[in-house]
Design an enzyme around this catalytic site. Structure first.
Site, PDB file in Angstrom:
ATOM      1  N   HIS A 140      -6.054  -7.344  -0.216  1.00 52.68           N
ATOM      2  CA  HIS A 140      -6.235  -5.944  -0.608  1.00 52.68           C
ATOM      3  C   HIS A 140      -5.491  -5.641  -1.904  1.00 52.68           C
ATOM      4  CE1 HIS A 140      -6.467  -6.117   3.880  1.00 52.68           C
ATOM      5  NE2 HIS A 140      -7.529  -5.348   3.675  1.00 52.68           N
ATOM      6  N   ASP A 155      -2.511 -10.856  -2.003  1.00 51.89           N
ATOM      7  CA  ASP A 155      -3.051 -10.281  -0.771  1.00 51.89           C
ATOM      8  C   ASP A 155      -4.537  -9.960  -0.961  1.00 51.89           C
ATOM      9  OD1 ASP A 155      -1.923  -8.729   1.928  1.00 51.89           O
ATOM     10  OD2 ASP A 155      -3.637  -7.683   1.033  1.00 51.89           O
ATOM     11  N   HIS A 168       0.818  -1.229   0.000  1.00 48.85           N
ATOM     12  CA  HIS A 168       0.000   0.000   0.000  1.00 48.85           C
ATOM     13  C   HIS A 168       0.848   1.274   0.000  1.00 48.85           C
ATOM     14  CE1 HIS A 168      -3.608  -2.295   0.452  1.00 48.85           C
ATOM     15  NE2 HIS A 168      -3.296  -2.762   1.642  1.00 48.85           N
TER      16      HIS A 168
HETATM   17  N1  Q9C Z   1      -9.530   2.653   7.703  1.00 46.42           N
HETATM   18  C1  Q9C Z   1      -2.308  -5.084   4.450  1.00 46.42           C
HETATM   19  O1  Q9C Z   1      -2.948  -6.126   4.445  1.00 46.42           O
HETATM   20  N2  Q9C Z   1      -7.983  -1.141   6.803  1.00 46.42           N
HETATM   21  N3  Q9C Z   1      -2.871  -3.928   4.774  1.00 46.42           N
HETATM   22  C2  Q9C Z   1      -8.594   0.150   6.697  1.00 46.42           C
HETATM   23  C3  Q9C Z   1     -10.423   1.695   7.239  1.00 46.42           C
HETATM   24  C4  Q9C Z   1      -6.634  -1.138   6.291  1.00 46.42           C
HETATM   25  C5  Q9C Z   1      -4.259  -3.857   5.111  1.00 46.42           C
HETATM   26  C6  Q9C Z   1      -9.893   0.258   7.396  1.00 46.42           C
HETATM   27  C7  Q9C Z   1      -6.175  -2.495   5.850  1.00 46.42           C
HETATM   28  C8  Q9C Z   1      -4.728  -2.484   5.397  1.00 46.42           C
HETATM   29  C9  Q9C Z   1      -0.858  -5.077   4.161  1.00 46.42           C
HETATM   30 ZN    ZN Z   2      -3.917  -7.089   2.881  1.00 51.88          ZN
END
Ligand code: Q9C
Ligand code: ZN
Length: 363
Positions: free
Chosen positions: A180, A178, A141
Site C-alpha cells: 500500500h 509495502d 498510513h
Molecule cells: N476499507 C497496512 O498494510 N484495507 N495497512 C481497506 C477498505 C486497509 C493496510 C479496505 C488496508 C490497510 C499497514
Molecule cells: Zn500494506
C-alpha cells in the site's frame, strides 16, 4: 537462489558489528479482534522463527522504550496524541473503518515508535550494523491527526524526524515497499527536500494516494518518488525497478541514513495483495538497499515492519531479510533483475521519468 561471494564489508564498522532487532511481547498485546488480518500472530510466528537453530543468537536485541511525547509531536498533533492516550485501558475504541484499539494498544503503539527510535540511534552511532524493528502496530498510513489503515502512530516518520532532531542526521531516504502507498509518510515530508520518500505500491488501490504525479510540494518537489504498479509484479520486476529508479535517485540524493517501511503484503500469497514477491525477492531487495547504503552512508539501514498478512509467507520473508542484513546470505539483486518482464518495467519507468526526469538528472 543467486548468491554472491561474501566480503563486501560495511566501511568504518568493526567486523562483527551485530544486526539489531526490536522485539517485545507487548507488541502482541494490541488486538483488533479475532478476524482482523493485522493480528498478534503476525509477530508470534516471527518471534518463534528467531528461535530456530540457524537464527538463534545471530541478532542483538535493541532495547525498547516508549517514545517521548516530544518525539510523537515531531509528526503528530498534540490533540491527536491525547485522544489516543485516552484509549489506554479502555476495552474498545473505534478510530477508522480498519483501525481500532484495545486496552493495550496505546502502549504498544508508543513502544513501537520508541523501539524504532532506539534502533535508529544504535545504527547511527555504529553500535549496530543495521537493524529491523519487528513491531506492531504498523505506521505508514497514520496521518498527523488521524489513525488509518491499521496504523496509529507513523513509526517510520517519527524515526526519521528523531534521527534529524536528536541524532543530527541530514538527508534521509525512506524506501516503502509495502503493498500500500504510505500516505501518512508522504504527507509528513511532502514539502521537505531533506527526506526523500520512495514508494512502490499497488495502484489504484487503498489508500488511493501515490499517483506518479504526486512528486512533493514547494521546496520538496522531486523528493517524493511514487512508483504505482498494477497487480502481478514479482521478484524480478521489483528488483529491476529498484535498479532503474531507486538506485539512480538514491545515489544522486546521497542519504546519510536509509529507513525502510518493510511490508510483506507484496508476498505472492498475501490475502490483501496482488503482487508475486517471494522470500528470495525480499532478500534481494534488502541487499539492493544495503548496497546503496554501503555506497552512501556506511551501510546504515533500519527497517520497520509495516503490513504482511500471510503469516508463514511473512515469516519466511522476514527470515530471508534478516539473513541478508546479518551477512548470513548474500543474494545478488542484479541477477534477479535480469529476468524481469521488460514491458511491465519499461512502462512504469517511462511514466516515472515523465515527471522525475526534471528533478533527477541520473534518471
Ligand atoms: N476499507 C497496512 O498494510 N484495507 N495497512 C481497506 C477498505 C486497509 C493496510 C479496505 C488496508 C490497510 C499497514
Ligand atoms: Zn500494506
Amino acid at each position: 537462489m543467486e548468491k554472491r561471494p561474501m566480503g563486501k564489508s560495511t566501511s568504518g564498522l568493526k567486523e562483527g558489528t551485530p544486526t539489531g532487532i526490536v522485539k517485545d511481547t507487548r507488541y502482541m498485546d494490541h488486538w483488533m479482534g479475532d478476524y482482523h488480518p493485522e493480528c498478534p500472530q503476525r509477530l508470534k510466528v516471527i518471534y518463534d522463527m528467531l528461535e530456530e537453530p540457524d537464527m538463534a543468537g545471530k541478532f542483538q536485541e535493541s532495547p525498547r522504550r516508549f517514545a517521548d511525547k516530544k518525539e510523537l509531536l515531531l509528526v503528530h498533533a498534540g490533540y491527536y496524541i491525547d485522544t489516543l492516550a485516552a484509549t489506554s485501558g479502555i476495552e474498545y475504541t473505534y478510530l477508522d473503518p480498519d483501525t481500532q484499539t484495545c486496552a493495550a494498544s496505546y502502549d504498544a503503539a508508543v513502544l513501537a515508535a520508541g523501539g524504532l527510535c532506539e534502533a535508529i540511534s544504535r545504527v547511527w552511532s555504529g553500535k549496530l550494523k543495521n537493524a529491523f524493528a519487528l513491531v506492531r502496530p504498523p505506521g505508514h498510513h497514520a496521518e498527523r491527526a488521524q489513525a488509518k489503515g491499521f496504523c496509529l502512530f507513523n513509526n517510520v516518520a517519527i524515526g526519521a524526524r528523531y534521527a534529524q532532531e536528536t541524532l543530527k542526521a541530514g538527508r534521509i531516504l525512506i524506501v516503502d515497499w509495502d503493498l500500500h502507498h504510505g500516505n501518512g509518510t508522504q504527507h509528513s515530508f511532502e514539502e521537505d527536500p531533506t527526506i526523500l520518500y520512495f514508494s512502490t505500491h499497488q495502484f489504484p488501490y487503498y489508500p488511493g494516494t501515490g499517483a506518479h504525479t504526486e512528486v512533493g510540494l514547494g521546496k520538496g518537489r522531486g523528493f517524493t518518488v511514487n512508483v504505482p504498479l498494477t497487480i502481478g509484479y514479482g521478484d524480478a520486476e521489483y528488483l529491476s525497478l529498484f535498479e532503474r529508479v531507486l538506485k539512480p535517485v538514491a545515489l544522486e540524493f546521497k542519504p546519510e541514513l536509509i529507513l525502510v517501511s518493510a511490508g510483506f503484503d507484496i508476498y505472492i500469497g498475501d490475502p490483501l495483495g496482488g503482487m508475486n514477491v517471494t522470500p528470495t525477492g525480499f532478500a534481494a531487495m534488502t541487499r539492493a538497499i544495503m548496497d546503496l547504503a554501503a555506497e552512501c552512508c556506511a551501510g546504515k539501514v533500519v527497517l520497520t515492519l509495516e503490513g504482511g498478512y500471510d503469516l508463514y509467507g511473512e515469516r519466511d520473508s522476514v527470515r530471508e531479510v534478516l539473513k541478508e542484513l546479518a551477512g548470513l546470505n548474500n543474494t545478488d539483486p542484479t541477477a534477479l533483475a535480469g529476468s524481469a518482464m521488460q514491458e511491465m518495467v519499461d512502462s512504469v519507468v517511462a511514466r516515472v521519468k515523465t515527471v522525475h526526469g526534471a528533478y533527477w538528472k541520473s534518471l
